[in-house]
Motif scaffolding. Structure first.
Motif, short mmCIF file in Angstrom:
data_model
loop_
_atom_site.label_atom_id
_atom_site.label_comp_id
_atom_site.label_asym_id
_atom_site.label_seq_id
_atom_site.Cartn_x
_atom_site.Cartn_y
_atom_site.Cartn_z
N HIS A 75 33.55 77.52 -45.60
CA HIS A 75 32.32 76.85 -46.04
C HIS A 75 31.09 77.72 -45.82
CE1 HIS A 75 32.95 75.74 -41.77
NE2 HIS A 75 31.64 75.92 -41.67
N HIS A 77 26.88 77.89 -45.03
CA HIS A 77 25.75 77.20 -44.39
C HIS A 77 24.43 77.73 -44.93
CE1 HIS A 77 28.01 75.18 -41.18
NE2 HIS A 77 28.69 76.29 -41.01
N TYR A 92 36.43 83.04 -36.43
CA TYR A 92 36.29 82.95 -37.87
C TYR A 92 37.09 84.07 -38.52
CZ TYR A 92 32.34 79.71 -37.31
OH TYR A 92 31.56 78.64 -36.99
N GLU A 107 24.84 80.57 -35.80
CA GLU A 107 25.28 80.95 -37.13
C GLU A 107 24.07 80.91 -38.05
OE1 GLU A 107 28.43 78.20 -38.05
OE2 GLU A 107 29.43 78.58 -36.16
N HIS A 113 32.20 80.97 -43.69
CA HIS A 113 33.27 81.28 -42.75
C HIS A 113 34.36 80.21 -42.72
CE1 HIS A 113 30.01 79.55 -39.92
NE2 HIS A 113 30.73 78.56 -40.39
#
Ligand code: FE
Length: 175
Positions: A75, A77, A92, A107, A113
């Protein structure tokens, strides 16, 4: 002029009422050792426990729990994430570092990741603050789906209804 005046009475509590429009605090005494029904399944071997579902600012705080060989799908972000590992460890597929128990992770926006838990870890629990949206993507970044604070609330309502706590059970975590 000093930056801060001397407090002559450091042990005296604040004497005024809180702003009338301020929200109530949330206190979760046993966030980890809680009733199993509170953990909301989100994928095979992956569940989360809501702590604060902040619909007014569009973020959520939760404990993510991954049991043996669970994977949190790839996914992206667009907004930052903060994580603190409470139990176990994970990494990850896109990075060579490992997040270990007691460790903190930031993050940055733009991260994409895939979270995996190694075979020798029975259970990992991480406290995550996730802002905005998680965009689930294929390996080339094409969007497959998303989660935001509202889909999280929906998942909680459906699960808490199913396990008998009632759909209103989640309300105590919403602000
Ligand atoms: Fe993530």
């Amino acid at each position: 002029m000093p930056l801060q005046a001397i407090d002559e009475d450091p042990r005296t509590p604040y004497q005024l009422p809180f702003p009338p429009d301020a929200q109530d605090e949330i206190v979760v005494p046993k966030a980890i050792a809680d009733d199993e029904r509170i953990w909301v399944p989100q994928a095979e071997n992956v569940s989360f426990r809501p702590l604060c579902l902040n619909r007014s600012q569009g973020y959520w705080m939760n404990l993510l729990r991954v049991r043996k060989s669970g994977v949190l799908s790839r996914h992206r972000h667009p907004q930052p994430v903060h994580g603190f590992v409470l139990k176990g460890r994970w990494h990850y597929l896109e990075h060579d570092w490992v997040a270990e128990e007691g460790g903190y992770v930031y993050e940055p926006p733009g991260e994409t990741h895939t979270l995996v838990v190694p075979d020798d870890v029975d259970e990992m629990i991480t406290y995550f603050q996730v802002n905005g949206v998680m965009l689930y993507v294929d390996p080339m970044g094409n969007t497959l789906g998303y989660e935001d604070v509202f889909t999280k609330i929906d998942l909680c309502r459906a699960h808490y209804t199913k396990v008998g706590l009632g759909e209103d059970y989640v309300d105590q975590f919403i602000r």
